[in-house]
Design a protein around this motif. Structure first.
Motif, PDB file in Angstrom:
ATOM      1  N   GLN A  21      63.739  17.179 -16.313  1.00  0.00           N
ATOM      2  CA  GLN A  21      63.694  16.704 -17.485  1.00  0.00           C
ATOM      3  C   GLN A  21      65.382  15.820 -17.787  1.00  0.00           C
ATOM      4  O   GLN A  21      65.185  14.633 -18.170  1.00  0.00           O
ATOM      5  N   ARG A  22      66.040  16.720 -17.141  1.00  0.00           N
ATOM      6  CA  ARG A  22      67.506  15.677 -17.033  1.00  0.00           C
ATOM      7  C   ARG A  22      67.612  14.510 -16.319  1.00  0.00           C
ATOM      8  O   ARG A  22      68.061  13.360 -16.631  1.00  0.00           O
ATOM      9  N   GLU A  23      66.917  14.625 -15.002  1.00  0.00           N
ATOM     10  CA  GLU A  23      66.583  13.496 -14.271  1.00  0.00           C
ATOM     11  C   GLU A  23      65.856  12.232 -15.046  1.00  0.00           C
ATOM     12  O   GLU A  23      66.254  11.365 -14.714  1.00  0.00           O
ATOM     13  N   TYR A  24      64.596  12.729 -15.527  1.00  0.00           N
ATOM     14  CA  TYR A  24      64.172  11.751 -16.207  1.00  0.00           C
ATOM     15  C   TYR A  24      64.797  11.124 -17.336  1.00  0.00           C
ATOM     16  O   TYR A  24      64.811   9.935 -17.403  1.00  0.00           O
ATOM     17  N   ALA A  25      65.492  11.845 -17.988  1.00  0.00           N
ATOM     18  CA  ALA A  25      66.668  11.216 -19.177  1.00  0.00           C
ATOM     19  C   ALA A  25      67.316  10.529 -18.366  1.00  0.00           C
ATOM     20  O   ALA A  25      67.846   9.213 -18.998  1.00  0.00           O
ATOM     21  N   GLN A  26      67.936  10.414 -17.213  1.00  0.00           N
ATOM     22  CA  GLN A  26      68.939   9.785 -16.415  1.00  0.00           C
ATOM     23  C   GLN A  26      68.315   8.117 -16.243  1.00  0.00           C
ATOM     24  O   GLN A  26      68.888   7.333 -16.535  1.00  0.00           O
ATOM     25  N   ALA A  74      38.912  10.910 -15.997  1.00  0.00           N
ATOM     26  CA  ALA A  74      37.746  10.979 -15.385  1.00  0.00           C
ATOM     27  C   ALA A  74      37.106  12.115 -15.105  1.00  0.00           C
ATOM     28  O   ALA A  74      38.182  13.133 -14.863  1.00  0.00           O
ATOM     29  N   ASP A  75      36.062  12.601 -15.340  1.00  0.00           N
ATOM     30  CA  ASP A  75      35.430  14.036 -15.006  1.00  0.00           C
ATOM     31  C   ASP A  75      36.111  14.173 -13.536  1.00  0.00           C
ATOM     32  O   ASP A  75      35.838  13.447 -12.517  1.00  0.00           O
ATOM     33  N   GLY A  76      36.581  15.559 -13.470  1.00  0.00           N
ATOM     34  CA  GLY A  76      36.893  16.155 -12.062  1.00  0.00           C
ATOM     35  C   GLY A  76      38.260  15.730 -11.822  1.00  0.00           C
ATOM     36  O   GLY A  76      38.673  16.134 -10.553  1.00  0.00           O
ATOM     37  N   ASP A  77      38.929  15.144 -12.624  1.00  0.00           N
ATOM     38  CA  ASP A  77      40.411  14.941 -12.317  1.00  0.00           C
ATOM     39  C   ASP A  77      41.312  16.057 -12.254  1.00  0.00           C
ATOM     40  O   ASP A  77      41.044  17.159 -13.163  1.00  0.00           O
ATOM     41  N   ALA A  78      42.219  16.220 -11.254  1.00  0.00           N
ATOM     42  CA  ALA A  78      43.426  17.017 -11.336  1.00  0.00           C
ATOM     43  C   ALA A  78      44.646  16.356 -11.358  1.00  0.00           C
ATOM     44  O   ALA A  78      44.848  15.326 -10.718  1.00  0.00           O
ATOM     45  N   GLU A  79      45.468  16.629 -12.454  1.00  0.00           N
ATOM     46  CA  GLU A  79      46.516  15.727 -12.622  1.00  0.00           C
ATOM     47  C   GLU A  79      47.811  16.478 -12.204  1.00  0.00           C
ATOM     48  O   GLU A  79      48.090  17.657 -12.497  1.00  0.00           O
ATOM     49  N   ILE A  80      48.521  15.789 -11.301  1.00  0.00           N
ATOM     50  CA  ILE A  80      49.907  16.348 -10.748  1.00  0.00           C
ATOM     51  C   ILE A  80      50.930  16.335 -12.047  1.00  0.00           C
ATOM     52  O   ILE A  80      51.010  15.319 -12.710  1.00  0.00           O
ATOM     53  N   LYS A  81      51.598  17.414 -12.131  1.00  0.00           N
ATOM     54  CA  LYS A  81      52.862  17.319 -13.147  1.00  0.00           C
ATOM     55  C   LYS A  81      54.001  18.139 -12.397  1.00  0.00           C
ATOM     56  O   LYS A  81      53.902  19.075 -11.715  1.00  0.00           O
ATOM     57  N   ARG A  82      55.114  17.747 -12.986  1.00  0.00           N
ATOM     58  CA  ARG A  82      56.427  18.382 -12.342  1.00  0.00           C
ATOM     59  C   ARG A  82      56.785  18.459 -11.006  1.00  0.00           C
ATOM     60  O   ARG A  82      57.445  19.113 -10.677  1.00  0.00           O
ATOM     61  N   MET A  83      56.228  17.442 -10.311  1.00  0.00           N
ATOM     62  CA  MET A  83      56.861  17.286  -8.820  1.00  0.00           C
ATOM     63  C   MET A  83      58.360  17.161  -8.893  1.00  0.00           C
ATOM     64  O   MET A  83      58.986  16.076  -9.602  1.00  0.00           O
ATOM     65  N   PHE A  84      59.201  18.160  -8.268  1.00  0.00           N
ATOM     66  CA  PHE A  84      60.659  17.828  -8.326  1.00  0.00           C
ATOM     67  C   PHE A  84      61.203  18.627  -7.047  1.00  0.00           C
ATOM     68  O   PHE A  84      60.558  19.859  -6.707  1.00  0.00           O
TER      69      PHE A  84
END
Length: 178
Positions: A21-26, A74-84
């Motif tokens: 989150q700090r990196e996103y803010a920067q 879309a149906d069947g999606d897998a969403e990636i979150k918080r790769m770091f």
């Protein structure tokens, strides 16, 4: 190196989330505002992974189930979150290993497409995903109207046929080369 599933609200996951989150803010002036709940990452609807070395968490990433909705999934999606990956561990292939483990787990859970949203101020993320077979897809999610947002996707199965959820992440967590 060990990659293992943990709850999204695990203390080590929370600590790495603060760093991302700090990196996103920067980079963007604010953190990611996407509402996330630990339940979103519980199997079989998702998973959250941490990479450890000598007991220290170095990298993280998760996926959560998505299906067709007004935000463009879309149906069947897998969403990636918080790769770091923590700064001092970058360049060692940890993100690529986490990504491969996430793909295997989502595929085993019957998801048909992996999707992600990133931004133009993360060129290393864009390069990683492109090198792993991700291509631009129509925008989706909270940031779909933002000009600097980029959405990418990759088919997890051919012909739309899923596979049964197996031990994919658990095998990856053994430290085997993912």
């Amino acid at each position: 190196m060990e990659i293992r599933p943990v709850p999204y609200d695990h203390a080590d996951a929370v600590a790495l989330d603060r760093l991302v989150q700090r990196e996103y803010a920067q980079r963007y002036g604010e953190g990611d505002m996407t509402p996330l709940d630990p339940a979103m990452f519980r199997p079989p609807h998702g998973t959250y992974l941490l990479a450890y070395e000598n007991g220290r968490p170095l990298a993280t990433g998760g996926w959560r189930s998505q299906d067709a909705n007004p935000e463009g999934y879309a149906d069947g999606d897998a969403e990636i979150k918080r790769m770091f990956v923590v700064e001092e561990a970058r360049g060692r292939g940890l993100a690529r290993r986490i990504l491969a483990a996430l793909e295997a787990d989502a595929r085993a859970a019957g998801r048909v497409r992996m999707v992600l949203e990133t931004g133009i101020k993360q060129p290393e993320a864009l390069a990683l995903y492109a090198s792993c077979g991700y291509r631009p897809v129509p925008k989706f999610g909270l940031y779909r109207t933002y000009e600097d947002s980029r959405c990418m996707g990759k088919a997890l199965v051919s012909g739309g046929v899923g596979v049964q959820r197996g031990a994919g992440v658990r095998e990856a967590g053994s430290g085997a080369g993912v």
